[in-house]
Enzyme design. Structure first.
Site, PDB file in Angstrom:
ATOM      1  NE  ARG A  71      -0.551   3.209   4.443  1.00  0.00           N
ATOM      2  CZ  ARG A  71      -1.688   2.522   4.408  1.00  0.00           C
ATOM      3  NH1 ARG A  71      -2.453   2.571   3.309  1.00  0.00           N
ATOM      4  NH2 ARG A  71      -2.060   1.802   5.438  1.00  0.00           N
ATOM      5  CG  ASP A  95      -0.221  -0.180   2.528  1.00  0.00           C
ATOM      6  OD1 ASP A  95       0.926   0.282   2.667  1.00  0.00           O
ATOM      7  OD2 ASP A  95      -0.804  -0.821   3.430  1.00  0.00           O
ATOM      8  CD  GLU A 116       2.582  -2.741   8.118  1.00  0.00           C
ATOM      9  OE1 GLU A 116       3.708  -2.431   7.643  1.00  0.00           O
ATOM     10  OE2 GLU A 116       1.551  -2.062   7.936  1.00  0.00           O
ATOM     11  CB  THR A 155      -1.129  -4.452   2.117  1.00  0.00           C
ATOM     12  OG1 THR A 155      -0.059  -3.508   2.261  1.00  0.00           O
ATOM     13  CG2 THR A 155      -2.076  -3.976   1.025  1.00  0.00           C
ATOM     14  NE  ARG A 161       3.042   6.569   5.250  1.00  0.00           N
ATOM     15  CZ  ARG A 161       2.710   5.367   5.717  1.00  0.00           C
ATOM     16  NH1 ARG A 161       3.332   4.290   5.257  1.00  0.00           N
ATOM     17  NH2 ARG A 161       1.749   5.236   6.612  1.00  0.00           N
TER      18      ARG A 161
END
Length: 211
Positions: free
Chosen positions: A103, A89, A111, A109, A147
């Site tokens: 992002r 992601d 890690e 999703t 992000r």
């Protein structure tokens, strides 16, 4: 016939009476003039106060508008080149010669230390790696890690939608970004029922779609 000595007395009496009348008339005129002056002064002061309040209100409105965070109306779509796929992601892109980290919006999703990390990252890479993408802003533009929050499109294909539909991403509501929430919830339920992507690992079975 009026005695001669009465003339001075009558004159004095008339003068005193007339003076009293004149004094009352003068007082009445003074009161009227004072009321007019006061009314004029009050009107002038009220006008000046009204103007000052209006100017102050306009200045405050301008300051408030300048301090408001960017929204969908002020942020524009961007065209970018994908330079790196971080995970399922997150990507790095080049925008106007500068690198920015993107992002994806409304999805999550696995890690790096979780099941299905490699598969979800690969699914994302197959969609965007090395491609030109269109970045569409949401209501909140930047996350706590600086992000950029964007819906990512390759042509007319929304990457977030595909990852959820194929089972490599779960739906997560990060308010206020909620434009496609209901649609993504439906797609995730269908992917889970069909056992697609990461769903068989149980990684998305936390019972919640909010953060």
């Amino acid at each position: 016939m009026i005695k001669a000595w009465l003339f001075p007395v009558l004159a004095a009496f008339c003068l005193a009476s007339c003076q009293a009348v004149v004094d009352r008339m003068a007082d009445d005129i003074a009161d009227q003039v004072s009321e007019q002056v006061v009314d004029q002064v009050n009107t002038a002061v009220a006008a000046q106060v009204g103007t000052a309040v209006a100017e102050l209100s306009a200045a405050m409105s301008q300051d408030v508008s300048l301090s408001q965070p960017a929204s969908d109306d002020s942020a524009e779509e961007e065209i970018a080149q994908v330079t790196r796929v971080i995970d399922g992601d997150t990507i790095d892109v080049l925008i106007d010669g500068k690198t920015a980290r993107i992002r994806y919006v409304q999805i999550n999703t696995p890690e790096r230390d979780q099941p299905c990390f490699r598969e979800s990252t690969q699914a994302n890479a197959e969609l965007v790696a090395g491609k030109t993408v269109r970045l569409v802003p949401s209501k909140r533009l930047i996350d706590p890690f600086d992000r950029l929050l964007r819906y990512v499109y390759v042509g007319d294909i929304m990457v977030e939608r595909v990852l959820v539909e194929e089972g490599f991403a779960e739906v997560v509501l990060y308010p206020p970004n909620d434009a496609h929430y209901e649609e993504f919830v439906r797609l995730e339920a269908e992917a889970a029922a069909a056992g697609r992507g990461c769903h068989p690992t149980g990684i998305f079975d936390d019972g919640s779609t909010t953060r």
